[in-house]
Design an enzyme around this catalytic site. Structure first.
Site, short mmCIF file in Angstrom:
data_model
loop_
_atom_site.label_atom_id
_atom_site.label_comp_id
_atom_site.label_asym_id
_atom_site.label_seq_id
_atom_site.Cartn_x
_atom_site.Cartn_y
_atom_site.Cartn_z
N GLU A 101 30.64 52.13 47.29
CA GLU A 101 31.90 53.25 47.04
C GLU A 101 32.77 53.02 48.71
OE1 GLU A 101 34.50 56.73 47.17
OE2 GLU A 101 33.63 55.25 45.34
N TYR A 137 34.75 38.37 50.44
CA TYR A 137 34.03 39.08 49.35
C TYR A 137 34.23 37.85 48.23
CZ TYR A 137 34.87 44.45 50.38
OH TYR A 137 34.54 44.95 51.26
#
Length: 372
Positions: A292, A340
């Site tokens: 999250e 990422y």
């Protein structure tokens, strides 16, 4: 907010299936009966990639649920299973409980019937004090685009995942812990994760640890720090009591948190970052972890804390026998996206996130049948 139990959630779902005006309308206009799904063997032959009931019970997370969609004949008798709608309780560090749609599959289901089912889920969400009803999709039904009660659609939010944990040479020796999902399994998985990265933690000057209830102050401080950083200071709706209620005063926690401590040469430490996560289950794929929030205070960035924490999350996934780690990023945040990409993340191209929240959720749930 009030404590949740699985039995309470099941009772709430069954009640809404029985008493909701949307359920009655589905029967009258669409010859479809909705009931709590308590046997996944009934879906065999109807849908692809469905686990057996035994497989489901041994792999699911505690907060995953389903509705069975059955066809009614003219005598109003329940007949064959047509499909299912599955969902789980997710968690936001800013607003708490979220009802998240996992899978809706039913051959021949009209847009109107789909909207009625989603409105039933909105009722369920409100009954469980969820802040949002959320789902991801690649195609957009017509009802998303019509009328005044359209969901918020976030095309600028990208969903990312990583699933090739076994191909990572540093994770190949991390064995998945066998057994049903439980607090014991989760505790063992965290221990495995931190032990596997013990040398890297010491070399980096950062220490990772699982947040306990004594750390709620730091969790709240870091959540607010993230909100301030992205210039949404007023967006955090949670209180320490809320975090305690859903993380510690509950049989199966709705959220977990890894805290990042910067360790000084004298052994003292300061908690400078966190990763806020929850565990879920996708029908046909298995367990997953959802990241999250990942936040490191600006003055502690650039020293490997973020990479170390992502590696810990990959390790935790392996230990918990999760198929994926999911998270989201804004499409304009190129620095994060580049990071990422370097660690092997996959962007789910063309996928959008839609949701109802706050007053819009209540309004959607309480639309009169004349609106359908």
């Amino acid at each position: 907010m009030g404590s949740l139990s699985r039995d309470f959630v099941v009772c709430a779902i069954r009640k809404i299936c029985t008493t909701s005006e949307k359920s009655s309308l589905l029967k009258e206009k669409h010859d479809t009966s909705v009931e709590f799904l308590d046997n996944f063997d009934s879906l065999s032959g109807v849908m692809d990639h469905i686990p057996t009931d035994k497989e489901y019970l041994s792999n699911k997370t505690p907060w995953h649920f389903g509705l069975a969609l059955r066809q009614h004949d003219n005598s109003n008798q329940v007949s064959k299973v047509l499909g299912c709608l599955t969902f789980y309780i997710a968690y936001s560090s800013w607003s708490g409980r979220i009802l998240y749609v996992d899978r809706l599959e039913c051959k021949g289901l009209s847009d109107e019937a789909e909207m009625l089912l989603m409105r039933m889920l909105a009722e369920v969400a409100l009954s469980l004090n969820c802040a949002r009803l959320t789902w991801r999709h690649t195609s957009t039904p017509e009802w998303h685009l019509q009328g005044e009660n359209r969901p918020e659609m976030h095309g600028e939010v990208l969903t990312l995942s990583r699933s090739d944990f076994v191909s990572d040479p540093e994770l190949k020796n991390i064995a998945s812990i066998d057994g049903d999902f439980s607090n014991s399994l989760v505790g063992s998985a965290f221990s495995t994760c931190f032990e596997a990265l013990d040398t890297e933690q010491r070399d980096s000057g950062f220490r990772l640890r699982r947040a306990g209830k004594e750390d709620i102050g730091d969790v709240g401080r870091l959540v607010q720090g993230l909100a301030d950083y992205v210039k949404e200071s007023e967006a955090v709706e949670m209180t320490p009591k809320d975090y305690l209620e859903d993380g510690f005063h509950i049989d199966n926690p709705l959220w977990y948190c890894i805290l990042i401590d910067k360790v000084a040469d004298d052994g003292s430490s300061y908690t400078c970052g966190f990763a806020f996560i929850f565990a879920g289950y996708v029908l046909g794929q298995g367990r997953f972890l959802y990241l999250e929030d990942l936040f490191v205070e600006p003055e502690y960035r650039g020293s490997g804390a973020g990479k170390l924490t992502m590696k810990a999350l990959f390790t935790l996934c392996r230990a918990m026998n999760c198929s994926h780690l999911y998270w989201q990023a804004l499409d304009w945040n190129t620095a994060s996206l580049n990071f990422y990409e370097r660690i092997g993340a996959k962007i789910h191209e063309g996928e959008k996130t839609s949701r109802y929240a706050g007053d819009a959720l209540e309004k959607f749930a309480n639309l009169g049948t004349g609106s359908c």
